[in-house]
Design a protein around this motif. Structure first.
Motif, PDB file in Angstrom:
ATOM      1  N   SER A  34       3.553 -14.846  31.756  1.00 43.64           N
ATOM      2  CA  SER A  34       4.493 -14.325  30.769  1.00 43.64           C
ATOM      3  C   SER A  34       5.315 -15.462  30.188  1.00 43.64           C
ATOM      4  O   SER A  34       5.438 -16.532  30.780  1.00 43.64           O
ATOM      5  CB  SER A  34       5.397 -13.246  31.379  1.00 43.64           C
ATOM      6  N   THR A  56       4.506 -17.394  20.631  1.00 48.47           N
ATOM      7  CA  THR A  56       5.479 -16.326  20.806  1.00 48.47           C
ATOM      8  C   THR A  56       6.615 -16.534  19.820  1.00 48.47           C
ATOM      9  O   THR A  56       7.236 -17.605  19.809  1.00 48.47           O
ATOM     10  CB  THR A  56       6.007 -16.302  22.254  1.00 48.47           C
ATOM     11  N   ASN A  87       6.216 -10.008  33.315  1.00 46.96           N
ATOM     12  CA  ASN A  87       7.606  -9.615  33.064  1.00 46.96           C
ATOM     13  C   ASN A  87       8.622 -10.635  33.560  1.00 46.96           C
ATOM     14  O   ASN A  87       9.675 -10.271  34.083  1.00 46.96           O
ATOM     15  CB  ASN A  87       7.893  -8.245  33.680  1.00 46.96           C
ATOM     16  N   GLY A  98       6.998 -11.629  26.425  1.00 49.01           N
ATOM     17  CA  GLY A  98       5.922 -10.714  26.748  1.00 49.01           C
ATOM     18  C   GLY A  98       4.946 -11.305  27.738  1.00 49.01           C
ATOM     19  O   GLY A  98       5.043 -12.481  28.116  1.00 49.01           O
TER      20      GLY A  98
END
Length: 134
Positions: free
Chosen positions: A80, A108, A48, A114
């Motif tokens: 992440s 991504t 996160n 994410g």
């Protein structure tokens, strides 16, 4: 009594801000995600968007060499990623296990963020891509 009014006023202001938000406008990122400047891609050592961060506004064939160095790339996994790229020429950012864009580990899409699967993995390079990010 005064504290109650302040709490109600703050709650009302928050509700008013939610009502006034226009469709399609950006909202503030959740606080658990570390900052990532518009136009950049950011990689984090924690889930996160937490932990240490390395970020770029351009592709980088080797995170341990060149103008921008990621100090932890050799020793820590990426957990992440947040792609805040803004160029209409690209649809995502692909990232690679090794330098010079070798062994693609994932991609991504632009505007997405994410956590990586499992314990993440060490990365050494990335570049913006067009077409299918999947």
């Amino acid at each position: 009594m005064r504290k109650v009014r302040l709490v109600l006023a703050a709650a009302s202001a928050g509700a008013l801000a939610a009502v006034l938000a226009l469709p399609g406008t950006a909202t503030a990122a959740p606080t658990e995600w570390g900052a990532c400047a518009s136009g950049n891609v950011c990689f984090y050592t924690g889930d996160n968007g937490t932990g240490q961060k390395c970020s770029w506004s351009v592709a980088d064939p080797d995170w341990t060499q060149g103008d921008i160095k990621c100090s932890w790339a050799e020793t820590k996994n990426v957990q992440s990623v947040w792609n805040r790229g803004t160029s209409k020429s690209y649809t995502g950012v692909a990232y690679y296990r090794w330098a010079d864009y070798n062994t693609r580990m994932g991609c991504t899409p632009q505007g997405k963020r994410g956590n990586l699967t499992g314990n993440g993995y060490k990365l050494k390079s990335h570049r913006w891509v067009d077409g299918n990010c999947g």
